[in-house]
Design an enzyme around this catalytic site. Structure first.
Site, PDB file in Angstrom:
ATOM      1  N   GLY A   1       4.555 -65.375  -8.568  1.00 49.80           N
ATOM      2  CA  GLY A   1       5.025 -64.409  -7.818  1.00 49.80           C
ATOM      3  C   GLY A   1       4.157 -64.073  -6.758  1.00 49.80           C
ATOM      4  O   GLY A   1       3.000 -64.482  -6.790  1.00 49.80           O
ATOM      5  N   LYS A   2       4.402 -63.000  -6.129  1.00 49.39           N
ATOM      6  CA  LYS A   2       3.768 -62.731  -4.877  1.00 49.39           C
ATOM      7  C   LYS A   2       2.273 -61.970  -5.282  1.00 49.39           C
ATOM      8  O   LYS A   2       1.201 -62.316  -4.572  1.00 49.39           O
ATOM      9  CB  LYS A   2       4.289 -61.384  -3.773  1.00 49.39           C
ATOM     10  N   ARG A   3       2.316 -61.285  -6.296  1.00 45.46           N
ATOM     11  CA  ARG A   3       1.029 -61.058  -6.865  1.00 45.46           C
ATOM     12  C   ARG A   3       0.001 -61.979  -7.524  1.00 45.46           C
ATOM     13  O   ARG A   3      -1.083 -61.835  -7.676  1.00 45.46           O
ATOM     14  CB  ARG A   3       1.361 -59.851  -8.039  1.00 45.46           C
ATOM     15  N   ASP A   4       0.793 -63.390  -7.682  1.00 48.07           N
ATOM     16  CA  ASP A   4      -0.371 -64.218  -8.523  1.00 48.07           C
ATOM     17  C   ASP A   4      -0.717 -65.118  -7.367  1.00 48.07           C
ATOM     18  O   ASP A   4      -1.148 -66.292  -7.582  1.00 48.07           O
ATOM     19  CB  ASP A   4       0.655 -64.925  -9.207  1.00 48.07           C
TER      20      ASP A   4
END
Ligand code: GLU
Length: 382
Positions: free
Chosen positions: A254-257
């Protein structure tokens, strides 16, 4: 096994993003695989913009998508800047194209105007929940099918409620029970077709032979199959690409990863050659130990039967390693101008020629140069 690539048919693939602003790295991987398949077979690659959901659209996205692909050297034969024999590749510019197909469905009794208000549909949903069964619109299908009506959504009337079985070029035989079939919306009340409807018509008119996309579309595939059947359209080969997973394999990236916008990688100094090489190996390998591939190598070795079924890991270290390999291949002059791009103001006018080998040894990408300068690591050499 069924022959996915009969050499007598020309291969036509497409990348069909929705212009919602962010060009996720997973999207580019899909584009790359579709591109490689087309180029390998001297076929055609189309960039189609699926912008029929006007609420989700972010202005400037089409340019952004094109720039991301151009940066990586993924060139298209038809796209927003190059209409094809069928006209524009931007769906909102093709609205009248979908109407005859909707009309055909209405005439066959396979489409009807949805007479319900949102409140009524919410009520049906509640009712199904209270009865402990999945909400299916078809359970509330109106008795009469009056056909299209302006301002009312046009729904597909699934002709036959049955089990679906289909072949996926990567996953093999897939199946779903009759609950996967429902009366989905073909044309919304705002007059725009849904993705579910428009992509089927466009794939047909554009002569798409192979659809490559990720697994979030598997659950809707029975609905698509039903629509192909109702329209008498031959369906393209469907190849489901593996999802891209985080390093620890627990979740989709995801964006956070670190699933950044593609152009952020450019800003950080990743080289397009490294990026292409890296992306190609997420969910595909040639069956050898080879790790470095030019775009031409990829075109000649790519094949769908070596695309993996299971999720593929996004390995940041591998990307950094590959970037360094391509960095090392640059000429001294190119290395110098590459480094200069990332040096902060005060350093840029200094003569750095003799420092180039030292800096290159210590970095993996351009933004590391900036970091070295900011940490004072470079001052020692000046
Ligand atoms: N417009 C869809 C998306 O951006 C494309 C899906 C497909 O390739 O069929 O997710």
């Amino acid at each position: 096994m069924w022959d996915y690539l009969s050499m007598s048919t020309k291969v036509v693939t497409r990348f069909a993003p929705s212009p919602t602003g962010f060009m996720h790295i997973g999207g580019v991987r899909t584009a790359l695989f579709a591109y490689l398949l087309a180029r390998k077979h001297a076929g055609t690659f189309i960039l189609r913009i699926e912008d029929t959901d006007k609420e989700r659209e972010v202005p400037g996205s089409i340019e952004h998508i094109m720039e991301s692909l151009r940066w990586l050297g993924i060139d298209w034969d038809y796209g927003p800047d190059k209409p094809g024999p069928w006209g524009s590749t931007i769906q909102s510019e093709r609205l009248e194209t979908y109407l005859p197909f909707a009309q055909k469905l209405i005439e066959k009794g396979y489409a009807y105007a949805d007479p319900y208000t949102k409140e009524e549909v919410d009520g049906f949903r509640e009712k199904s929940k209270a009865e402990n069964k999945p909400f299916l619109f078809r359970d509330y299908r109106p008795e009469h099918t009056p056909g299209g009506e302006p301002g009312k959504p046009l729904r597909f009337k699934v002709p036959e409620i049955k089990r679906s079985v289909w072949e996926d070029a990567v996953r093999g035989t897939l199946e779903a029970g009759p609950e996967a079939l429902d009366d989905f919306i073909l044309i919304k009340s705002d007059g725009y077709p849904t993705y579910n409807f428009a992509h089927i018509i466009d794939d047909h008119l554009m002569g798409i032979t192979h659809i490559l996309r990720t697994d979030e579309f598997i659950s809707s595939t029975p609905k698509f199959l039903s629509l192909y059947e109702a329209l008498g359209i031959e369906r393209p080969v469907i190849a489901t690409l593996p999802p891209i997973l985080r390093d620890d394999r627990t979740k989709k990236l995801g964006k956070r990863d670190g699933a950044k916008d593609t152009l952020d990688y450019r800003t950080e100094g990743y080289l397009p050659e490294a990026m292409i090489n890296f992306l190609a190996l997420i969910g595909w390998n040639p069956g050898t130990e080879q790790e470095k591939f030019t775009k031409e190598d990829l075109i000649s070795s790519f094949s769908l039967d070596r695309v993996h079924r299971a999720g593929a890991v996004f390995n940041q270290e591998k990307l950094d390693w590959l970037n360094k390999q391509y960095l090392l291949l640059m000429s001294e002059i190119d290395k110098e101008s590459y480094i200069k791009k990332y040096l902060p103001e005060g350093y840029r006018d200094k003569n750095i020629s003799r420092l180039v080998p030292i800096i290159v040894e210590r970095i993996e990408k351009g933004s590391d140069v900036k970091e070295m300068a900011e940490n004072g690591e470079l001052d020692f050499y000046f």
